[in-house]
Write a protein that holds these residues in place. Sequence first.
Motif, PDB file in Angstrom:
ATOM      1  N   SER A  80       0.818  -1.207   0.000  1.00  0.00           N
ATOM      2  CA  SER A  80       0.000   0.000   0.000  1.00  0.00           C
ATOM      3  C   SER A  80       0.855   1.261   0.000  1.00  0.00           C
ATOM      4  O   SER A  80       0.398   2.323  -0.444  1.00  0.00           O
ATOM      5  CB  SER A  80      -0.942   0.013   1.213  1.00  0.00           C
ATOM      6  OG  SER A  80      -0.216  -0.001   2.417  1.00  0.00           O
ATOM      7  N   LEU A  81       2.111   1.177   0.460  1.00  0.00           N
ATOM      8  CA  LEU A  81       2.964   2.363   0.484  1.00  0.00           C
ATOM      9  C   LEU A  81       3.353   2.780  -0.923  1.00  0.00           C
ATOM     10  O   LEU A  81       3.231   3.950  -1.297  1.00  0.00           O
ATOM     11  CB  LEU A  81       4.212   2.114   1.334  1.00  0.00           C
ATOM     12  CG  LEU A  81       5.209   3.274   1.394  1.00  0.00           C
ATOM     13  CD1 LEU A  81       4.532   4.543   1.888  1.00  0.00           C
ATOM     14  CD2 LEU A  81       6.400   2.933   2.280  1.00  0.00           C
ATOM     15  N   TRP A  82       3.833   1.830  -1.739  1.00  0.00           N
ATOM     16  CA  TRP A  82       4.246   2.247  -3.081  1.00  0.00           C
ATOM     17  C   TRP A  82       3.051   2.594  -3.968  1.00  0.00           C
ATOM     18  O   TRP A  82       3.144   3.469  -4.840  1.00  0.00           O
ATOM     19  CB  TRP A  82       5.164   1.225  -3.736  1.00  0.00           C
ATOM     20  CG  TRP A  82       4.641  -0.153  -4.020  1.00  0.00           C
ATOM     21  CD1 TRP A  82       4.853  -1.282  -3.283  1.00  0.00           C
ATOM     22  CD2 TRP A  82       3.872  -0.569  -5.156  1.00  0.00           C
ATOM     23  NE1 TRP A  82       4.258  -2.362  -3.871  1.00  0.00           N
ATOM     24  CE2 TRP A  82       3.653  -1.968  -5.031  1.00  0.00           C
ATOM     25  CE3 TRP A  82       3.354   0.084  -6.262  1.00  0.00           C
ATOM     26  CZ2 TRP A  82       2.927  -2.706  -5.968  1.00  0.00           C
ATOM     27  CZ3 TRP A  82       2.637  -0.650  -7.212  1.00  0.00           C
ATOM     28  CH2 TRP A  82       2.428  -2.028  -7.046  1.00  0.00           C
ATOM     29  N   VAL A  83       1.904   1.937  -3.731  1.00  0.00           N
ATOM     30  CA  VAL A  83       0.698   2.350  -4.454  1.00  0.00           C
ATOM     31  C   VAL A  83       0.319   3.770  -4.036  1.00  0.00           C
ATOM     32  O   VAL A  83      -0.059   4.602  -4.883  1.00  0.00           O
ATOM     33  CB  VAL A  83      -0.463   1.374  -4.179  1.00  0.00           C
ATOM     34  CG1 VAL A  83      -1.769   1.912  -4.756  1.00  0.00           C
ATOM     35  CG2 VAL A  83      -0.167   0.007  -4.783  1.00  0.00           C
ATOM     36  N   GLY A  84       0.430   4.072  -2.756  1.00  0.00           N
ATOM     37  CA  GLY A  84       0.143   5.413  -2.266  1.00  0.00           C
ATOM     38  C   GLY A  84       1.074   6.450  -2.860  1.00  0.00           C
ATOM     39  O   GLY A  84       0.656   7.573  -3.180  1.00  0.00           O
ATOM     40  N   ILE A  85       2.354   6.102  -3.032  1.00  0.00           N
ATOM     41  CA  ILE A  85       3.305   7.033  -3.638  1.00  0.00           C
ATOM     42  C   ILE A  85       2.926   7.317  -5.094  1.00  0.00           C
ATOM     43  O   ILE A  85       3.020   8.458  -5.565  1.00  0.00           O
ATOM     44  CB  ILE A  85       4.736   6.471  -3.537  1.00  0.00           C
ATOM     45  CG1 ILE A  85       5.206   6.506  -2.076  1.00  0.00           C
ATOM     46  CG2 ILE A  85       5.702   7.268  -4.411  1.00  0.00           C
ATOM     47  CD1 ILE A  85       6.544   5.847  -1.847  1.00  0.00           C
ATOM     48  N   LEU A  86       2.497   6.290  -5.811  1.00  0.00           N
ATOM     49  CA  LEU A  86       2.053   6.505  -7.195  1.00  0.00           C
ATOM     50  C   LEU A  86       0.879   7.483  -7.238  1.00  0.00           C
ATOM     51  O   LEU A  86       0.828   8.378  -8.088  1.00  0.00           O
ATOM     52  CB  LEU A  86       1.650   5.172  -7.831  1.00  0.00           C
ATOM     53  CG  LEU A  86       2.762   4.155  -8.099  1.00  0.00           C
ATOM     54  CD1 LEU A  86       2.176   2.868  -8.668  1.00  0.00           C
ATOM     55  CD2 LEU A  86       3.813   4.720  -9.042  1.00  0.00           C
ATOM     56  N   ALA A  87      -0.071   7.316  -6.323  1.00  0.00           N
ATOM     57  CA  ALA A  87      -1.234   8.213  -6.282  1.00  0.00           C
ATOM     58  C   ALA A  87      -0.815   9.614  -5.845  1.00  0.00           C
ATOM     59  O   ALA A  87      -1.289  10.619  -6.404  1.00  0.00           O
ATOM     60  CB  ALA A  87      -2.294   7.648  -5.341  1.00  0.00           C
ATOM     61  N   PHE A  88       0.050   9.705  -4.846  1.00  0.00           N
ATOM     62  CA  PHE A  88       0.560  10.990  -4.352  1.00  0.00           C
ATOM     63  C   PHE A  88       1.203  11.778  -5.490  1.00  0.00           C
ATOM     64  O   PHE A  88       0.929  12.967  -5.697  1.00  0.00           O
ATOM     65  CB  PHE A  88       1.562  10.695  -3.232  1.00  0.00           C
ATOM     66  CG  PHE A  88       2.445  11.835  -2.828  1.00  0.00           C
ATOM     67  CD1 PHE A  88       2.001  12.770  -1.911  1.00  0.00           C
ATOM     68  CD2 PHE A  88       3.728  11.950  -3.341  1.00  0.00           C
ATOM     69  CE1 PHE A  88       2.831  13.824  -1.521  1.00  0.00           C
ATOM     70  CE2 PHE A  88       4.553  12.991  -2.962  1.00  0.00           C
ATOM     71  CZ  PHE A  88       4.103  13.933  -2.041  1.00  0.00           C
ATOM     72  N   HIS A  89       2.045  11.097  -6.261  1.00  0.00           N
ATOM     73  CA  HIS A  89       2.737  11.788  -7.353  1.00  0.00           C
ATOM     74  C   HIS A  89       1.777  12.168  -8.465  1.00  0.00           C
ATOM     75  O   HIS A  89       1.854  13.268  -9.023  1.00  0.00           O
ATOM     76  CB  HIS A  89       3.860  10.908  -7.909  1.00  0.00           C
ATOM     77  CG  HIS A  89       4.547  11.526  -9.081  1.00  0.00           C
ATOM     78  ND1 HIS A  89       4.296  11.146 -10.384  1.00  0.00           N
ATOM     79  CD2 HIS A  89       5.454  12.540  -9.152  1.00  0.00           C
ATOM     80  CE1 HIS A  89       5.019  11.886 -11.199  1.00  0.00           C
ATOM     81  NE2 HIS A  89       5.724  12.729 -10.486  1.00  0.00           N
ATOM     82  N   ARG A  90       0.860  11.271  -8.802  1.00  0.00           N
ATOM     83  CA  ARG A  90      -0.088  11.568  -9.864  1.00  0.00           C
ATOM     84  C   ARG A  90      -0.943  12.791  -9.513  1.00  0.00           C
ATOM     85  O   ARG A  90      -1.246  13.627 -10.377  1.00  0.00           O
ATOM     86  CB  ARG A  90      -0.987  10.356 -10.111  1.00  0.00           C
ATOM     87  CG  ARG A  90      -2.091  10.594 -11.123  1.00  0.00           C
ATOM     88  CD  ARG A  90      -1.549  10.742 -12.536  1.00  0.00           C
ATOM     89  NE  ARG A  90      -2.583  11.159 -13.462  1.00  0.00           N
ATOM     90  CZ  ARG A  90      -2.480  11.121 -14.795  1.00  0.00           C
ATOM     91  NH1 ARG A  90      -1.364  10.677 -15.327  1.00  0.00           N
ATOM     92  NH2 ARG A  90      -3.462  11.521 -15.552  1.00  0.00           N
ATOM     93  N   ALA A  91      -1.318  12.914  -8.255  1.00  0.00           N
ATOM     94  CA  ALA A  91      -2.096  14.081  -7.827  1.00  0.00           C
ATOM     95  C   ALA A  91      -1.305  15.364  -8.025  1.00  0.00           C
ATOM     96  O   ALA A  91      -1.870  16.400  -8.397  1.00  0.00           O
ATOM     97  CB  ALA A  91      -2.516  13.927  -6.364  1.00  0.00           C
ATOM     98  N   LEU A  92       0.000  15.320  -7.804  1.00  0.00           N
ATOM     99  CA  LEU A  92       0.841  16.490  -8.025  1.00  0.00           C
ATOM    100  C   LEU A  92       1.009  16.782  -9.507  1.00  0.00           C
ATOM    101  O   LEU A  92       1.126  17.942  -9.909  1.00  0.00           O
ATOM    102  CB  LEU A  92       2.208  16.288  -7.376  1.00  0.00           C
ATOM    103  CG  LEU A  92       2.267  16.435  -5.859  1.00  0.00           C
ATOM    104  CD1 LEU A  92       3.655  16.081  -5.344  1.00  0.00           C
ATOM    105  CD2 LEU A  92       1.894  17.847  -5.444  1.00  0.00           C
ATOM    106  N   VAL A  93       1.059  15.747 -10.325  1.00  0.00           N
ATOM    107  CA  VAL A  93       1.158  15.955 -11.766  1.00  0.00           C
ATOM    108  C   VAL A  93      -0.096  16.647 -12.285  1.00  0.00           C
ATOM    109  O   VAL A  93      -0.028  17.578 -13.096  1.00  0.00           O
ATOM    110  CB  VAL A  93       1.367  14.608 -12.497  1.00  0.00           C
ATOM    111  CG1 VAL A  93       1.264  14.773 -14.011  1.00  0.00           C
ATOM    112  CG2 VAL A  93       2.732  14.025 -12.128  1.00  0.00           C
ATOM    113  N   ASP A  94      -1.250  16.193 -11.819  1.00  0.00           N
ATOM    114  CA  ASP A  94      -2.514  16.773 -12.265  1.00  0.00           C
ATOM    115  C   ASP A  94      -2.677  18.212 -11.795  1.00  0.00           C
ATOM    116  O   ASP A  94      -3.246  19.044 -12.515  1.00  0.00           O
ATOM    117  CB  ASP A  94      -3.690  15.933 -11.754  1.00  0.00           C
ATOM    118  CG  ASP A  94      -3.760  14.577 -12.425  1.00  0.00           C
ATOM    119  OD1 ASP A  94      -3.138  14.413 -13.503  1.00  0.00           O
ATOM    120  OD2 ASP A  94      -4.417  13.675 -11.876  1.00  0.00           O
ATOM    121  N   GLN A  95      -2.191  18.517 -10.582  1.00  0.00           N
ATOM    122  CA  GLN A  95      -2.293  19.879 -10.056  1.00  0.00           C
ATOM    123  C   GLN A  95      -1.078  20.168  -9.188  1.00  0.00           C
ATOM    124  O   GLN A  95      -1.035  19.795  -8.020  1.00  0.00           O
ATOM    125  CB  GLN A  95      -3.572  20.071  -9.244  1.00  0.00           C
ATOM    126  CG  GLN A  95      -3.746  21.498  -8.736  1.00  0.00           C
ATOM    127  CD  GLN A  95      -5.040  21.679  -7.950  1.00  0.00           C
ATOM    128  OE1 GLN A  95      -5.913  20.830  -7.995  1.00  0.00           O
ATOM    129  NE2 GLN A  95      -5.136  22.790  -7.239  1.00  0.00           N
TER     130      GLN A  95
END
Length: 481
Positions: free
Chosen positions: A346-361
């Motif tokens: 869940s940590l590395w999946v969370g990092i993928l989501a964290f980064h994607r959110a920053l890419v989007d905004q």
Amino acid sequence: MAISSLSFACRPSFPFRPSLFHRIQKVRFSSVAAIKTLDVQENVIKGNSRNLGDFKAPEWRKLSSKELGIGNSLISGPTKKVLNGLKKNGYEVYLVGGCVRDLILKRIPKDFDIITSAELKEVVRAFSRCEIVGKWFPICHVHIGDTIVEVSSFSTTGRKLKVGLRNDIGCPIDCDEKDYLRWKNCLQRDFTINGLMFDPYKRIVYDYMGGLEDIKKAKVRTVIPANISFQEDRARILRAVRIAARLGFRFTRETAHFVKNLSHSLLRLDKPRIMMEMNYMLAYGSAEASLRILWKFGLLELLLPFQAAYFVRDGFKRRDKRSNMLLCLFSNLDKLLAPDRPCHNSLWVGILAFHRALVDQPRDPMVVAAFCLAVHNGGDILGGVNMARKITKPHDTSFHELTKPQDLDSEVLINEVVDFAASVKQVLSWMTDEHYVSLAMAEYPQAPYSDLVSTFFFLFLFPFPSEAMFGFDLSHPITKN
């Protein structure tokens, strides 16, 4: 502290370590080395239809473990108990596979695999807590305290060989009966560097597949021709990536060719197998190098299309040695992990989501810092904001995901953190939504669409709601308190 440190300590780190013993030289241990794979032109690889009858096994040899620098002190306690228990009952016992490779390289093995002359039923009788598992390839799970030690039998692997594709390979010369059993088992391994066998009592390492030479050359080579090996088990493509990334090894010319040209066969793999291999890549300390190799060989768009789309928009080239924020995040995660000390998936999946959110905004660096510190402190946003304001180290201005810093008052900063948290939660939802996955795939038109990725993330995230991943309940407004 994992995620908070990931947000700011983002300079890439490519450590080089000296050779580990006098017979193995020039072994590279870095993510850079892992992507320096041989260039392969289509007309370079000849004999794509080569069969096993054309295959000639290398000359076999045995070496003193002392000469290779292997000491029994490196073997885990539970593994020693199983080895001793079988040996006392009169059975031959060996360590086999990747653990032998890691012992030679002075690395801590992820686990230890034992093979024995005992039948599996005899192994069960030798230990009070032991059961046979697996239908296609049964092995024993021996429970020693909280540890499970896997034990396979020569007799089981012999039966497996009869139904395989390797019957045409001739036995090496000067083999006695025991050598033949060892050779036959090593022949079924995936890569030569995993085809080593170690007798910890006679202190001898047996090499029937040329594994020591490939360790010396820092190469990943299939035991049999790569096209046939990857047809036997498509997941070996992902295992090749994982091993090359973890060790900083390169693919041989033939292996590199078929990793690339048979990559689409991964779409026919069972989803649980893909998830297992992806977790091995990203949760055990070699995530950055794994992502680089997946991108280089056209596998990233098949497995992680959101991240592949980001690489495209970022102008990241297939042979790029520079870094970006996504790679820096995983580089810093890698520093906290090891094969015997992985993180939860869940940590590395969370990092993928964290980064994607920053890419989007893209966000203000202070917002990102406060969010990370709030996660680290169990969801205490006010505490995270107060700690973030004490940061004096400047952020990396090269990251497009971070905006120019503004002087935000506490109220605005708290609201921005709450908004960012909601964005991360939304991304987690998108990563399991077929529509948004297809949009990500559209950003990378070379990649064929499949439901592999959406299913992949759904199965991973279903047991791990976002509030469990980030320390606070993102489904409700978060107050200053």
